[in-house]
Design a protein around this motif. Structure first.
Motif, PDB file in Angstrom:
ATOM      1  N   ARG A 130       0.859  -1.186   0.000  1.00 24.89           N
ATOM      2  CA  ARG A 130       0.000   0.000   0.000  1.00 24.89           C
ATOM      3  C   ARG A 130       0.888   1.227   0.000  1.00 24.89           C
ATOM      4  O   ARG A 130       1.764   1.369   0.855  1.00 24.89           O
ATOM      5  N   ILE A 131       0.668   2.083  -1.007  1.00 25.45           N
ATOM      6  CA  ILE A 131       1.457   3.315  -1.091  1.00 25.45           C
ATOM      7  C   ILE A 131       0.778   4.340  -0.186  1.00 25.45           C
ATOM      8  O   ILE A 131      -0.425   4.592  -0.324  1.00 25.45           O
ATOM      9  N   LEU A 132       1.554   4.926   0.720  1.00 24.04           N
ATOM     10  CA  LEU A 132       0.956   5.894   1.646  1.00 24.04           C
ATOM     11  C   LEU A 132       1.145   7.318   1.154  1.00 24.04           C
ATOM     12  O   LEU A 132       0.310   8.181   1.395  1.00 24.04           O
ATOM     13  N   ASP A 133       2.238   7.549   0.476  1.00 22.44           N
ATOM     14  CA  ASP A 133       2.498   8.908   0.013  1.00 22.44           C
ATOM     15  C   ASP A 133       3.752   8.937  -0.831  1.00 22.44           C
ATOM     16  O   ASP A 133       4.539   7.998  -0.792  1.00 22.44           O
ATOM     17  N   ARG A 134       3.943  10.035  -1.569  1.00 23.88           N
ATOM     18  CA  ARG A 134       5.266  10.321  -2.112  1.00 23.88           C
ATOM     19  C   ARG A 134       6.078  10.849  -0.937  1.00 23.88           C
ATOM     20  O   ARG A 134       5.545  11.606  -0.109  1.00 23.88           O
ATOM     21  N   LYS A 151       5.333  16.743   7.576  1.00 21.09           N
ATOM     22  CA  LYS A 151       6.088  16.505   8.802  1.00 21.09           C
ATOM     23  C   LYS A 151       5.629  17.491   9.863  1.00 21.09           C
ATOM     24  O   LYS A 151       6.051  18.630   9.894  1.00 21.09           O
ATOM     25  N   SER A 152       4.749  16.997  10.725  1.00 22.70           N
ATOM     26  CA  SER A 152       4.151  17.855  11.732  1.00 22.70           C
ATOM     27  C   SER A 152       4.814  17.557  13.075  1.00 22.70           C
ATOM     28  O   SER A 152       4.618  16.464  13.623  1.00 22.70           O
ATOM     29  N   GLY A 153       5.622  18.499  13.558  1.00 24.44           N
ATOM     30  CA  GLY A 153       6.319  18.303  14.834  1.00 24.44           C
ATOM     31  C   GLY A 153       7.149  17.026  14.842  1.00 24.44           C
ATOM     32  O   GLY A 153       7.194  16.324  15.843  1.00 24.44           O
ATOM     33  N   GLY A 154       7.756  16.690  13.712  1.00 32.56           N
ATOM     34  CA  GLY A 154       8.625  15.507  13.642  1.00 32.56           C
ATOM     35  C   GLY A 154       7.868  14.213  13.350  1.00 32.56           C
ATOM     36  O   GLY A 154       8.476  13.189  13.088  1.00 32.56           O
ATOM     37  N   ILE A 158       2.415  12.726   8.626  1.00 31.03           N
ATOM     38  CA  ILE A 158       1.000  12.604   8.255  1.00 31.03           C
ATOM     39  C   ILE A 158       0.974  12.267   6.761  1.00 31.03           C
ATOM     40  O   ILE A 158       1.600  12.966   5.956  1.00 31.03           O
ATOM     41  N   ASN A 159       0.267  11.189   6.404  1.00 26.52           N
ATOM     42  CA  ASN A 159       0.217  10.782   4.996  1.00 26.52           C
ATOM     43  C   ASN A 159      -0.933  11.479   4.285  1.00 26.52           C
ATOM     44  O   ASN A 159      -2.099  11.277   4.625  1.00 26.52           O
ATOM     45  N   SER A 160      -0.575  12.257   3.276  1.00 30.60           N
ATOM     46  CA  SER A 160      -1.604  13.063   2.616  1.00 30.60           C
ATOM     47  C   SER A 160      -2.647  12.189   1.922  1.00 30.60           C
ATOM     48  O   SER A 160      -3.835  12.499   1.951  1.00 30.60           O
ATOM     49  N   GLU A 178       5.134  22.079   9.862  1.00 29.51           N
ATOM     50  CA  GLU A 178       4.207  21.867   8.763  1.00 29.51           C
ATOM     51  C   GLU A 178       2.900  21.335   9.315  1.00 29.51           C
ATOM     52  O   GLU A 178       2.905  20.554  10.270  1.00 29.51           O
ATOM     53  N   ARG A 179       1.797  21.759   8.728  1.00 33.34           N
ATOM     54  CA  ARG A 179       0.496  21.174   9.080  1.00 33.34           C
ATOM     55  C   ARG A 179      -0.289  20.945   7.786  1.00 33.34           C
ATOM     56  O   ARG A 179      -0.081  21.648   6.787  1.00 33.34           O
ATOM     57  N   PRO A 180      -1.207  19.974   7.818  1.00 32.06           N
ATOM     58  CA  PRO A 180      -1.986  19.727   6.599  1.00 32.06           C
ATOM     59  C   PRO A 180      -3.127  20.714   6.412  1.00 32.06           C
ATOM     60  O   PRO A 180      -3.750  21.119   7.398  1.00 32.06           O
ATOM     61  N   ILE A 181      -3.351  21.097   5.175  1.00 35.68           N
ATOM     62  CA  ILE A 181      -4.615  21.766   4.857  1.00 35.68           C
ATOM     63  C   ILE A 181      -5.288  20.938   3.758  1.00 35.68           C
ATOM     64  O   ILE A 181      -4.607  20.258   2.986  1.00 35.68           O
ATOM     65  N   LEU A 182      -6.607  20.979   3.761  1.00 30.98           N
ATOM     66  CA  LEU A 182      -7.373  20.145   2.832  1.00 30.98           C
ATOM     67  C   LEU A 182      -8.110  21.037   1.841  1.00 30.98           C
ATOM     68  O   LEU A 182      -8.833  21.949   2.237  1.00 30.98           O
TER      69      LEU A 182
END
Ligand code: AMP
Length: 550
Positions: free
Chosen positions: A434-438, A444-447, A450-452, A480-484
Motif C-alpha cells: 500500500r502506497i501511503l504517500d510520495r 512533517k508535523s512536529g517531527g 502525516i500521509n496526505s 508543517e500542518r496539513p490543509i485540505l
C-alpha cells in the motif's frame, strides 16, 4: 565442477516479434480508434502489421542510425500504435513526448534526447511551431494524417505520414537486433528539477508485456476488449499496446477523448470489458453516469478497471463494485519501472473477504508480480518487517526496472541493486503493498508524519466531495500542518462540521487538517493525476497569515 556453456538458443525477445505473432495468431482481431472527427477507424492486426512494415521502409527512406531517437507527439490511435512497432523494430528508439509539458520542458526534452524526427498529430502542431527555432537538431516533422488532411504549418521541413508509407512494400526485412537494443524512451514528469529520461530495451519491454498480460496480472486473452484510457505518451500506455496484441485482445484507442461521456460511448459501442486509467478517469465516468437517467447498470460489458498512477479512493472502488458490478484492480508502477510492478488481482482470498475488507485490498497496490522484488527500508537503510504497520521507503528490483537514467543522471536513486522509488509504503504479511504517500508529499508535523493520501481517502468518504487534495504548509509551531482543499459535487449541501466528523472516524485527531478550503478546481498532470507542486507554492504561507491575522 565443469561449467558447460548454455545449450539453449540465444534468441532475443524483440517488440517487432509481438506484432508479427499477433498478425499470425490473431489476424482478424480488431484495433479500433476514435478519431478527432468522432469517426471510428477499425482494422485488424494483420492490416496493422502490413502498414507497420511499410512504415519501417518509410523510416529507412528518411535515414537514421541504430539507436537514434525518433519522437512522437500524439494521442492514442492506430498510427501511434504503428509508430511504436515500426520505430523500435527498425532499430531506432521511440521517444513519446508529452503534449501537456510546459514549452521550456518540451524544448529541453527534445534537445536532451537529440530527437531526429518528430511524428506529430495535427492538433499538437502549434506546440512545435512555438519551439521550432530552439530545436535545431530535428531534421523533419511528419504529420500524422492523410495527404488530403495536411494542415498549413510553419514547421519545416514537413512530411505527411500516409505519403511516407504509400507504395512501400508490406514485407520489411526486420534487422536482427540484440535483446538489449533500446526501443523506447519516456521522460519522468520532473516536478522537481529537469525531467529525466528512462530508456526501455526490447527484452525489458517484451518481458513486461509477457508478465503483465498474463493471468498473474491483467489476464488478457482473445475474448477481451481492452481500452487503455491512459495516454500512449505516458509510460507506453502501461505497456498495453504490447501486452494486448501478445495475448490476442481487441484494442480500443480513445484518441484525446477521456471525458466520461466519450468513454461511456466507446465502452458501450465496442463492448469494452477491461479499461485502464488513473482514478480521475473513472471518477469522470462515474460522474457522467450519475448525471444521466441511466438504467441500473449502464455499462454491463465492463467487468474490470485497472487503476494506478495515484491512490485509489476506497469509496470509488465500492461504487464500481456495487453500482456497476466492475472489479477495481489497484495497480502500482512508475515511469522507471516500465511501469507495472504490482496488482490487486481478484483471487479466492480476495473474494472471500467481507465487502469493506475487499474494497480495501482492491484499493491497495496489490502484490508484486513474478520477476520483480519490492522492499521497504527505514532511515538507516535497514529493511522493515512486512507487518502492514511499519512504513518505509519503497525500493524495487526487476528485469523491467531501470538501472540508470538516460545519460547517467540521477545516480542517487540507485543503491545496492535497488531503485529508490521515492514512495512511502507498507507491505502486509500477505504481500500486499500500500502506497501511503510520495516521500516529498508526506507532511512533517512536529517531527511526526502525516500521509496526505490517507487523509484524502478519508475525506472522500463524504458524499459531497468530488476531489480532495491534502498539502503540507508552513506552521509557526509544528513546522508543517496539513490543509485540505476540496472540490464539490453539484446538488449536494456541504458542511465542514460533517466532514470533520467523518475524518475523525478514520484518522487520529492530530492528523485533522488545520484548514478546509472549498475550491472551484484542482490542478492535474497530463495523465490526470493531482499535482501538488503549484498548490504547495500558492498556499505555503496560508496558515502563517491566519496566525498573524488572529
Ligand atoms: P509516474 O512515473 O508519473 O507514472 O508516477 C509514478 C508515481 O505515481 C509513483 O511513484 C506513485 O507515487 C504514484 N502511484 C502509482 N501507482 C500508485 C498507487 N496504486 N497508489 C498510490 N500512488 C501510486
Amino acid at each position: 565442477m565443469t561449467m558447460h556453456p548454455s545449450a539453449m538458443m540465444a534468441m532475443p525477445l524483440l517488440t517487432s516479434d509481438i506484432i508479427k505473432s499477433a498478425a499470425l495468431r490473431y489476424p482478424n482481431q480488431e484495433i479500433v480508434s476514435l478519431l478527432p472527427s468522432n469517426r471510428l477507424h477499425t482494422y485488424t492486426y494483420l492490416a496493422a502489421y502490413k502498414r507497420i512494415n511499410q512504415l519501417a521502409y518509410g523510416l529507412e527512406s528518411l535515414g537514421f542510425n541504430p539507436g537514434d531517437r525518433i519522437a512522437t507527439l500524439a494521442n492514442n490511435h492506430y498510427r501511434h500504435f504503428e509508430l511504436y512497432y515500426a520505430i523500435g523494430g527498425a532499430g531506432a528508439v521511440i521517444h513519446t513526448l508529452n503534449p501537456r509539458l510546459f514549452r521550456e520542458q518540451l524544448e529541453y526534452i527534445i534537445n536532451h534526447a537529440e530527437d531526429k524526427y518528430i511524428f506529430v498529430d495535427p492538433c499538437f502542431i502549434p506546440l512545435l511551431e512555438e519551439v521550432q527555432s530552439q530545436i535545431p537538431k530535428v531534421k523533419a516533422f511528419i504529420i500524422n494524417c492523410g495527404q488530403d488532411e495536411m494542415p498549413n504549418t510553419k514547421l519545416t521541413p514537413v512530411l505527411c505520414y500516409e505519403s511516407l508509407i504509400e507504395g512501400q512494400s508490406q514485407e520489411f526485412n526486420w534487422p536482427e537486433l540484440t535483446a538489449n537494443h533500446n526501443c523506447g524512451l519516456c521522460y519522468t514528469s520532473g516536478t522537481t528539477g529537469n525531467p529525466k529520461g528512462v530508456i526501455y530495451d526490447h527484452q525489458s519491454s517484451v518481458l513486461h508485456a509477457m508478465m503483465s498480460g498474463s493471468s498473474q496480472f491483467l489476464s488478457f486473452n482473445e475474448w477481451d476488449v481492452v481500452m487503455p484510457a491512459v495516454p500512449m505518451y505516458h509510460v507506453v500506455a502501461w505497456g498495453i499496446p504490447y501486452s494486448a496484441p501478445m495475448f490476442g485482445a481487441k484494442l480500443v484507442f480513445c484518441g484525446d477523448k477521456l471525458d466520461g461521456h466519450s468513454l461511456y460511448r466507446l465502452i458501450d459501442s465496442q463492448q469494452v470489458n477491461k479499461g485502464f486509467g488513473v482514478p480521475t478517469i473513472w471518477l469522470g465516468l462515474h460522474n457522467f453516469l450519475a448525471s444521466q437517467a441511466c438504467p441500473k447498470d449502464p455499462i454491463p460489458s465492463l467487468k474490470l478497471v485497472g487503476v494506478g498512477g495515484a491512490a485509489s479512493p476506497q469509496n470509488l472502488v465500492k461504487t464500481y463494485a456495487e453500482q456497476y458490478d466492475v472489479y477495481w484492480m489497484g495497480l502500482w508502477g512508475m515511469t522507471e519501472t516500465s511501469p507495472l510492478i504490482s496488482a490487486a488481482i481478484n483471487s479466492p482470498y480476495v473474494e472471500k473477504l467481507d465487502p469493506e475488507s475487499r474494497y480495501r485490498v482492491q484499493s491497495s497496490a496489490g502484490k508484486a508480480m513474478f520477476g520483480t522484488q519490492i522492499e521497504i527500508f527505514d532511515h538507516e537503510d535497514q529493511p522493515l518487517p512486512h507487518d502492514g504497520v511499519q512504513q518505509g521507503l519503497l525500493k524495487v528490483k526487476g528485469p523491467w526496472v531501470l538501472k540508470q537514467y538516460f545519460k547517467g543522471e540521477g545516480q542517487e536513486s540507485f543503491q545496492q541493486g535497488w531503485f529508490d522509488t521515492g514512495d512511502i509504503a507498507v507491505i502486509n504479511p500477505d504481500g500486499y503493498l500500500r502506497i501511503l504517500d510520495r516521500a516529498k508529499d508526506v507532511i512533517k508535523s512536529g517531527g511526526e508524519w502525516i500521509n496526505s493520501t490517507q487523509l484524502e481517502d478519508a475525506a472522500l468518504d463524504y458524499e459531497c466531495i468530488n476531489e480532495a487534495c491534502v498539502i503540507g504548509v508552513k506552521h509557526p509551531k509544528w513546522d508543517e500542518r496539513p490543509i485540505l482543499l476540496v472540490t464539490l459535487k453539484t446538488n449536494k449541501v456541504f458542511s465542514k462540521e460533517e466532514l470533520v466528523n467523518i475524518l475523525k472516524r478514520k484518522v487520529a485527531k492530530w492528523w485533522l487538517p488545520d484548514a478546509i478550503l472549498v475550491v472551484e478546481k484542482l490542478p492535474h498532470t497530463g495523465t490526470g493525476k493531482l499535482t501538488k507542486v503549484g498548490l504547495r507554492h500558492e498556499y505555503q504561507n496560508y496558515l502563517m497569515e491566519q496566525v498573524l491575522i488572529s
